[in-house]
Design a protein around this motif. Sequence first.
Motif, PDB file in Angstrom:
ATOM      1  N   ARG A 123      -2.014  -3.641  -2.485  1.00  0.00           N
ATOM      2  CA  ARG A 123      -1.735  -4.951  -3.069  1.00  0.00           C
ATOM      3  C   ARG A 123      -2.186  -4.983  -4.522  1.00  0.00           C
ATOM      4  O   ARG A 123      -3.292  -4.535  -4.852  1.00  0.00           O
ATOM      5  N   LEU A 124      -1.337  -5.549  -5.384  1.00  0.00           N
ATOM      6  CA  LEU A 124      -1.598  -5.503  -6.815  1.00  0.00           C
ATOM      7  C   LEU A 124      -2.481  -6.646  -7.294  1.00  0.00           C
ATOM      8  O   LEU A 124      -3.455  -6.442  -8.002  1.00  0.00           O
ATOM      9  N   LEU A 125      -2.142  -7.890  -6.928  1.00  0.00           N
ATOM     10  CA  LEU A 125      -2.860  -9.058  -7.427  1.00  0.00           C
ATOM     11  C   LEU A 125      -3.066 -10.064  -6.300  1.00  0.00           C
ATOM     12  O   LEU A 125      -2.480  -9.948  -5.227  1.00  0.00           O
ATOM     13  N   GLY A 126      -3.887 -11.087  -6.573  1.00  0.00           N
ATOM     14  CA  GLY A 126      -4.087 -12.165  -5.615  1.00  0.00           C
ATOM     15  C   GLY A 126      -5.210 -11.869  -4.643  1.00  0.00           C
ATOM     16  O   GLY A 126      -5.980 -10.914  -4.789  1.00  0.00           O
ATOM     17  N   GLU A 127      -5.301 -12.713  -3.614  1.00  0.00           N
ATOM     18  CA  GLU A 127      -6.318 -12.527  -2.590  1.00  0.00           C
ATOM     19  C   GLU A 127      -6.096 -11.209  -1.861  1.00  0.00           C
ATOM     20  O   GLU A 127      -4.985 -10.776  -1.650  1.00  0.00           O
ATOM     21  N   ASN A 128      -7.192 -10.605  -1.480  1.00  0.00           N
ATOM     22  CA  ASN A 128      -7.143  -9.340  -0.747  1.00  0.00           C
ATOM     23  C   ASN A 128      -6.476  -8.224  -1.547  1.00  0.00           C
ATOM     24  O   ASN A 128      -5.853  -7.332  -0.975  1.00  0.00           O
ATOM     25  N   ASP A 129      -6.599  -8.292  -2.888  1.00  0.00           N
ATOM     26  CA  ASP A 129      -6.018  -7.210  -3.682  1.00  0.00           C
ATOM     27  C   ASP A 129      -6.733  -5.909  -3.338  1.00  0.00           C
ATOM     28  O   ASP A 129      -7.922  -5.878  -3.075  1.00  0.00           O
ATOM     29  N   GLY A 130      -5.986  -4.848  -3.311  1.00  0.00           N
ATOM     30  CA  GLY A 130      -6.507  -3.547  -2.933  1.00  0.00           C
ATOM     31  C   GLY A 130      -6.290  -3.208  -1.481  1.00  0.00           C
ATOM     32  O   GLY A 130      -6.503  -2.055  -1.082  1.00  0.00           O
ATOM     33  N   GLU A 131      -5.858  -4.170  -0.669  1.00  0.00           N
ATOM     34  CA  GLU A 131      -5.602  -3.876   0.742  1.00  0.00           C
ATOM     35  C   GLU A 131      -4.304  -3.097   0.871  1.00  0.00           C
ATOM     36  O   GLU A 131      -3.385  -3.266   0.069  1.00  0.00           O
ATOM     37  N   PRO A 132      -4.181  -2.230   1.861  1.00  0.00           N
ATOM     38  CA  PRO A 132      -2.913  -1.522   2.070  1.00  0.00           C
ATOM     39  C   PRO A 132      -1.811  -2.509   2.420  1.00  0.00           C
ATOM     40  O   PRO A 132      -1.978  -3.358   3.295  1.00  0.00           O
ATOM     41  N   VAL A 133      -0.714  -2.405   1.721  1.00  0.00           N
ATOM     42  CA  VAL A 133       0.431  -3.281   1.957  1.00  0.00           C
ATOM     43  C   VAL A 133       1.420  -2.642   2.917  1.00  0.00           C
ATOM     44  O   VAL A 133       1.949  -3.285   3.825  1.00  0.00           O
ATOM     45  N   SER A 134       1.672  -1.360   2.711  1.00  0.00           N
ATOM     46  CA  SER A 134       2.644  -0.669   3.553  1.00  0.00           C
ATOM     47  C   SER A 134       2.409   0.827   3.488  1.00  0.00           C
ATOM     48  O   SER A 134       1.749   1.330   2.575  1.00  0.00           O
ATOM     49  N   GLU A 135       2.976   1.527   4.468  1.00  0.00           N
ATOM     50  CA  GLU A 135       2.920   2.990   4.482  1.00  0.00           C
ATOM     51  C   GLU A 135       4.314   3.522   4.750  1.00  0.00           C
ATOM     52  O   GLU A 135       5.037   3.009   5.616  1.00  0.00           O
ATOM     53  N   LEU A 136       4.677   4.539   4.008  1.00  0.00           N
ATOM     54  CA  LEU A 136       5.996   5.151   4.146  1.00  0.00           C
ATOM     55  C   LEU A 136       5.832   6.623   4.500  1.00  0.00           C
ATOM     56  O   LEU A 136       5.199   7.380   3.764  1.00  0.00           O
ATOM     57  N   SER A 137       6.378   7.025   5.636  1.00  0.00           N
ATOM     58  CA  SER A 137       6.411   8.442   6.017  1.00  0.00           C
ATOM     59  C   SER A 137       7.810   8.967   5.739  1.00  0.00           C
ATOM     60  O   SER A 137       8.801   8.287   6.037  1.00  0.00           O
ATOM     61  N   ASN A 165      14.827  11.413   6.325  1.00  0.00           N
ATOM     62  CA  ASN A 165      14.346  10.390   7.244  1.00  0.00           C
ATOM     63  C   ASN A 165      13.145   9.708   6.614  1.00  0.00           C
ATOM     64  O   ASN A 165      12.191  10.377   6.196  1.00  0.00           O
ATOM     65  N   LEU A 166      13.191   8.378   6.523  1.00  0.00           N
ATOM     66  CA  LEU A 166      12.098   7.601   5.953  1.00  0.00           C
ATOM     67  C   LEU A 166      11.744   6.480   6.926  1.00  0.00           C
ATOM     68  O   LEU A 166      12.642   5.806   7.454  1.00  0.00           O
ATOM     69  N   GLN A 167      10.447   6.285   7.152  1.00  0.00           N
ATOM     70  CA  GLN A 167      10.012   5.196   8.022  1.00  0.00           C
ATOM     71  C   GLN A 167       8.958   4.376   7.311  1.00  0.00           C
ATOM     72  O   GLN A 167       7.880   4.870   6.980  1.00  0.00           O
ATOM     73  N   LEU A 168       9.284   3.113   7.089  1.00  0.00           N
ATOM     74  CA  LEU A 168       8.396   2.176   6.409  1.00  0.00           C
ATOM     75  C   LEU A 168       7.727   1.270   7.434  1.00  0.00           C
ATOM     76  O   LEU A 168       8.400   0.688   8.292  1.00  0.00           O
ATOM     77  N   GLU A 169       6.393   1.146   7.339  1.00  0.00           N
ATOM     78  CA  GLU A 169       5.653   0.227   8.198  1.00  0.00           C
ATOM     79  C   GLU A 169       4.885  -0.749   7.323  1.00  0.00           C
ATOM     80  O   GLU A 169       4.143  -0.347   6.423  1.00  0.00           O
ATOM     81  N   VAL A 170       5.047  -2.044   7.572  1.00  0.00           N
ATOM     82  CA  VAL A 170       4.358  -3.074   6.808  1.00  0.00           C
ATOM     83  C   VAL A 170       2.978  -3.291   7.418  1.00  0.00           C
ATOM     84  O   VAL A 170       2.848  -3.589   8.605  1.00  0.00           O
ATOM     85  N   LEU A 171       1.935  -3.156   6.582  1.00  0.00           N
ATOM     86  CA  LEU A 171       0.554  -3.241   7.050  1.00  0.00           C
ATOM     87  C   LEU A 171      -0.120  -4.551   6.670  1.00  0.00           C
ATOM     88  O   LEU A 171      -1.242  -4.808   7.096  1.00  0.00           O
ATOM     89  N   SER A 172       0.554  -5.368   5.868  1.00  0.00           N
ATOM     90  CA  SER A 172      -0.025  -6.617   5.381  1.00  0.00           C
ATOM     91  C   SER A 172       0.864  -7.784   5.771  1.00  0.00           C
ATOM     92  O   SER A 172       2.091  -7.643   5.873  1.00  0.00           O
ATOM     93  N   ASN A 173       0.263  -8.943   5.940  1.00  0.00           N
ATOM     94  CA  ASN A 173       1.029 -10.149   6.291  1.00  0.00           C
ATOM     95  C   ASN A 173       1.295 -11.022   5.065  1.00  0.00           C
ATOM     96  O   ASN A 173       1.555 -12.213   5.196  1.00  0.00           O
TER      97      ASN A 173
END
Length: 296
Positions: A197-211, A221-229
Amino acid sequence: MEHFSAGDDLIRKLTSNYFDMVLKKILFASLFFAGIVTLFAGCQDSISGFEEEPPQLPPTESMDMSFSTFDTEEAQLTSSSDFEAENEHFSHFSNAAIRAFVMKTVVDLNLAIPKVLLTAATQADPEFSEDNEWVWSYSSSHQNQNMEVRLAASEQSDGQVVWDFYVTNSALGLDNYLLFTGITSPENRIGTWTYYRLLGENDGEPVSELSWNITDENQANLQLEVLSNRNGNLGDTINFEKDGHIKSAIYFNAEEDSTVEIEWNSDTNEGYLIAPDYNNGEKACWDSNFENTECG
């Protein structure tokens, strides 16, 4: 046959404040990083005396989920609500196009900025640092605002390469901020990206992971998983595959516990949709003219 209607939850989301927020975030990202490519391109002085060859940058395809078939002028006209209302025999493609837009929005929120920076890095030359890292590092100053971007690559004992991308921007209060990180296999065909996460509350938290796994330029083959709400997508996944002209995207919506599958041929435009809330959950196909057709 059950058709998609304006009362469905998907349309509600598309017309809600949620997507207004999404578009604003994408616009902010594009404005903030608009000068990045120019920044990289303007700093390509040759460097001599490298101790060894730098690692090959990960392919930009490792962040590329392309829904371009649904972005053409003809496709957008065919998928418009007014057109569909008068031409029901285009309903399968029209419904798939709406869902492809949802997927593309999720992808852009998570990959737009990293993809711009990775693409820009391909235009630059690295240097070997005292920390035994290959570093792509550049800075610029404009109206008392300083910006620096730095990509550091270090090799592990097993031959894998770790990539860390840092951003410094005085106007936004960012100081050597870790924006995304990744790891690639020795042959540079398999890897992961983690976006923070770039800015705002909880900045620095993982937003997503892409394998990602790229066999060659025609297979990936690409798989995106969203880790932040942060945008209401926690737990959502998108699995994107490319096999020549055949592309597919499978979207799992964690909140609704539902899965949508779209497959299309980027050369002929033919494709199909499988969604639990459309066509009674059965496969719905369209032909090269985007018209409904029987599935083979």
